[in-house]
Design a protein around this motif. Structure first.
Motif, PDB file in Angstrom:
ATOM      1  N   VAL A   1       0.889  -9.478   1.815  1.00 19.81           N
ATOM      2  CA  VAL A   1       0.564  -8.455   0.830  1.00 19.81           C
ATOM      3  C   VAL A   1      -0.950  -8.312   0.738  1.00 19.81           C
ATOM      4  O   VAL A   1      -1.664  -9.303   0.609  1.00 19.81           O
ATOM      5  N   GLN A   2      -1.414  -7.080   0.839  1.00 19.47           N
ATOM      6  CA  GLN A   2      -2.836  -6.808   0.619  1.00 19.47           C
ATOM      7  C   GLN A   2      -2.955  -5.993  -0.664  1.00 19.47           C
ATOM      8  O   GLN A   2      -2.226  -5.029  -0.863  1.00 19.47           O
ATOM      9  N   LEU A   3      -3.870  -6.406  -1.507  1.00 23.83           N
ATOM     10  CA  LEU A   3      -4.098  -5.718  -2.772  1.00 23.83           C
ATOM     11  C   LEU A   3      -5.503  -5.143  -2.782  1.00 23.83           C
ATOM     12  O   LEU A   3      -6.465  -5.840  -2.442  1.00 23.83           O
ATOM     13  N   GLN A   4      -5.619  -3.898  -3.176  1.00 26.62           N
ATOM     14  CA  GLN A   4      -6.913  -3.239  -3.247  1.00 26.62           C
ATOM     15  C   GLN A   4      -7.126  -2.708  -4.649  1.00 26.62           C
ATOM     16  O   GLN A   4      -6.435  -1.790  -5.080  1.00 26.62           O
ATOM     17  N   ALA A   5      -8.092  -3.296  -5.342  1.00 28.06           N
ATOM     18  CA  ALA A   5      -8.431  -2.836  -6.683  1.00 28.06           C
ATOM     19  C   ALA A   5      -9.539  -1.794  -6.597  1.00 28.06           C
ATOM     20  O   ALA A   5     -10.460  -1.910  -5.789  1.00 28.06           O
ATOM     21  N   SER A   6      -9.450  -0.784  -7.437  1.00 26.41           N
ATOM     22  CA  SER A   6     -10.451   0.267  -7.470  1.00 26.41           C
ATOM     23  C   SER A   6     -10.502   0.873  -8.859  1.00 26.41           C
ATOM     24  O   SER A   6      -9.661   0.584  -9.713  1.00 26.41           O
ATOM     25  N   GLY A   7     -11.506   1.723  -9.072  1.00 27.61           N
ATOM     26  CA  GLY A   7     -11.609   2.443 -10.332  1.00 27.61           C
ATOM     27  C   GLY A   7     -12.687   1.947 -11.270  1.00 27.61           C
ATOM     28  O   GLY A   7     -12.905   2.528 -12.331  1.00 27.61           O
ATOM     29  N   GLY A   8     -13.356   0.865 -10.899  1.00 26.63           N
ATOM     30  CA  GLY A   8     -14.416   0.357 -11.753  1.00 26.63           C
ATOM     31  C   GLY A   8     -15.619   1.279 -11.759  1.00 26.63           C
ATOM     32  O   GLY A   8     -15.703   2.242 -11.000  1.00 26.63           O
ATOM     33  N   GLY A   9     -16.553   0.996 -12.648  1.00 30.24           N
ATOM     34  CA  GLY A   9     -17.750   1.804 -12.738  1.00 30.24           C
ATOM     35  C   GLY A   9     -18.537   1.478 -13.982  1.00 30.24           C
ATOM     36  O   GLY A   9     -18.281   0.473 -14.660  1.00 30.24           O
ATOM     37  N   LEU A  10     -19.497   2.340 -14.264  1.00 33.97           N
ATOM     38  CA  LEU A  10     -20.346   2.184 -15.444  1.00 33.97           C
ATOM     39  C   LEU A  10     -19.860   3.143 -16.524  1.00 33.97           C
ATOM     40  O   LEU A  10     -19.676   4.332 -16.279  1.00 33.97           O
ATOM     41  N   VAL A  11     -19.681   2.620 -17.728  1.00 30.11           N
ATOM     42  CA  VAL A  11     -19.203   3.440 -18.833  1.00 30.11           C
ATOM     43  C   VAL A  11     -19.911   2.995 -20.102  1.00 30.11           C
ATOM     44  O   VAL A  11     -20.291   1.820 -20.233  1.00 30.11           O
ATOM     45  N   GLN A  12     -20.087   3.914 -21.019  1.00 35.62           N
ATOM     46  CA  GLN A  12     -20.686   3.562 -22.305  1.00 35.62           C
ATOM     47  C   GLN A  12     -19.656   2.875 -23.191  1.00 35.62           C
ATOM     48  O   GLN A  12     -18.442   3.085 -23.046  1.00 35.62           O
ATOM     49  N   ALA A  13     -20.141   2.080 -24.091  1.00 33.12           N
ATOM     50  CA  ALA A  13     -19.254   1.425 -25.051  1.00 33.12           C
ATOM     51  C   ALA A  13     -18.419   2.472 -25.770  1.00 33.12           C
ATOM     52  O   ALA A  13     -18.929   3.528 -26.166  1.00 33.12           O
ATOM     53  N   GLY A  25       1.408  -3.598   2.926  1.00 34.50           N
ATOM     54  CA  GLY A  25       1.881  -4.689   3.754  1.00 34.50           C
ATOM     55  C   GLY A  25       3.246  -5.200   3.353  1.00 34.50           C
ATOM     56  O   GLY A  25       3.988  -5.718   4.169  1.00 34.50           O
ATOM     57  N   ARG A  26       3.539  -5.066   2.098  1.00 36.50           N
ATOM     58  CA  ARG A  26       4.821  -5.549   1.593  1.00 36.50           C
ATOM     59  C   ARG A  26       4.984  -4.987   0.193  1.00 36.50           C
ATOM     60  O   ARG A  26       4.032  -4.930  -0.565  1.00 36.50           O
ATOM     61  N   THR A  27       6.173  -4.596  -0.134  1.00 38.29           N
ATOM     62  CA  THR A  27       6.370  -4.089  -1.483  1.00 38.29           C
ATOM     63  C   THR A  27       6.218  -5.206  -2.501  1.00 38.29           C
ATOM     64  O   THR A  27       6.586  -6.346  -2.248  1.00 38.29           O
ATOM     65  N   ILE A  28       5.625  -4.883  -3.608  1.00 41.27           N
ATOM     66  CA  ILE A  28       5.459  -5.877  -4.653  1.00 41.27           C
ATOM     67  C   ILE A  28       6.454  -5.651  -5.777  1.00 41.27           C
ATOM     68  O   ILE A  28       6.305  -6.185  -6.863  1.00 41.27           O
ATOM     69  N   SER A  29       7.469  -4.854  -5.505  1.00 40.49           N
ATOM     70  CA  SER A  29       8.481  -4.636  -6.528  1.00 40.49           C
ATOM     71  C   SER A  29       9.195  -5.953  -6.803  1.00 40.49           C
ATOM     72  O   SER A  29       9.446  -6.742  -5.895  1.00 40.49           O
ATOM     73  N   SER A  30       9.483  -6.194  -8.046  1.00 44.06           N
ATOM     74  CA  SER A  30      10.121  -7.384  -8.600  1.00 44.06           C
ATOM     75  C   SER A  30       9.149  -8.559  -8.719  1.00 44.06           C
ATOM     76  O   SER A  30       9.522  -9.631  -9.173  1.00 44.06           O
ATOM     77  N   TYR A  31       7.881  -8.376  -8.308  1.00 46.13           N
ATOM     78  CA  TYR A  31       6.906  -9.444  -8.493  1.00 46.13           C
ATOM     79  C   TYR A  31       6.100  -9.190  -9.756  1.00 46.13           C
ATOM     80  O   TYR A  31       5.773  -8.052 -10.064  1.00 46.13           O
ATOM     81  N   PRO A  32       5.707 -10.239 -10.461  1.00 42.11           N
ATOM     82  CA  PRO A  32       4.746 -10.025 -11.547  1.00 42.11           C
ATOM     83  C   PRO A  32       3.375  -9.676 -10.953  1.00 42.11           C
ATOM     84  O   PRO A  32       2.961 -10.259  -9.937  1.00 42.11           O
ATOM     85  N   VAL A  33       2.714  -8.744 -11.556  1.00 39.21           N
ATOM     86  CA  VAL A  33       1.366  -8.367 -11.150  1.00 39.21           C
ATOM     87  C   VAL A  33       0.452  -8.494 -12.356  1.00 39.21           C
ATOM     88  O   VAL A  33       0.800  -8.047 -13.450  1.00 39.21           O
ATOM     89  N   GLY A  34      -0.668  -9.122 -12.147  1.00 41.17           N
ATOM     90  CA  GLY A  34      -1.588  -9.347 -13.253  1.00 41.17           C
ATOM     91  C   GLY A  34      -2.972  -8.809 -12.975  1.00 41.17           C
ATOM     92  O   GLY A  34      -3.362  -8.608 -11.820  1.00 41.17           O
ATOM     93  N   TRP A  35      -3.697  -8.558 -14.040  1.00 39.73           N
ATOM     94  CA  TRP A  35      -5.118  -8.236 -13.983  1.00 39.73           C
ATOM     95  C   TRP A  35      -5.881  -9.386 -14.632  1.00 39.73           C
ATOM     96  O   TRP A  35      -5.511  -9.860 -15.702  1.00 39.73           O
ATOM     97  N   PHE A  36      -6.935  -9.785 -13.950  1.00 38.82           N
ATOM     98  CA  PHE A  36      -7.832 -10.813 -14.454  1.00 38.82           C
ATOM     99  C   PHE A  36      -9.255 -10.267 -14.385  1.00 38.82           C
ATOM    100  O   PHE A  36      -9.519  -9.297 -13.694  1.00 38.82           O
ATOM    101  N   ARG A  37     -10.158 -10.919 -15.072  1.00 40.55           N
ATOM    102  CA  ARG A  37     -11.553 -10.514 -14.991  1.00 40.55           C
ATOM    103  C   ARG A  37     -12.444 -11.756 -15.017  1.00 40.55           C
ATOM    104  O   ARG A  37     -12.057 -12.800 -15.542  1.00 40.55           O
TER     105      ARG A  37
END
Length: 126
Positions: A1-13, A25-37
């Protein structure tokens, strides 16, 4: 599985951004997917997770009611809609997928995830 994150940028508060995590590469259906920072000098921090099959979502207290995680089955993509952004939200955001059904208490644990995307930078100006 390859994951590509996008959409970041500069934003005002107070502004908004939508992050995307596209899987290939592989479906991620039925898998938990998380966001971390991860901010400079800090440990990787759980933000949100979604159970693909049920759509059940989980959030860190710091982002609940401001961020929304969702999925698009057809596009094999998970989104993180961020509103009311604060300077403390600034970090590199990563998406991750697990290959097993995680219990709720494991969702915030980065070690429970098997695949990681490359990260996208979110900068919030005050």
């Amino acid at each position: 599985v390859q994951l590509q994150a996008s959409g970041g940028g500069l934003v005002q508060a107070g502004g908004s951004l939508r992050l995307s995590c596209a899987a290939s590469g592989r479906t991620i259906s039925s898998y938990p997917v998380g966001w971390f920072r991860q901010a400079p000098g800090k440990e990787r921090e759980f933000v949100a997770a979604i159970r693909w099959s049920s759509g059940m979502t989980h959030y860190a207290d710091s982002v609940r009611r401001r961020f929304t995680i969702s999925r698009d089955n057809d596009k094999n993509t998970v989104y993180l809609q961020m509103t009311g952004l604060k300077p403390e939200d600034a970090a590199v955001y990563f998406c991750a997928a697990a290959v097993s059904r995680l219990i709720q208490s494991s969702l915030p644990n980065p070690s429970a995830y098997d695949y990681w995307g490359s990260g996208t930078q979110v900068t919030v100006s005050s």
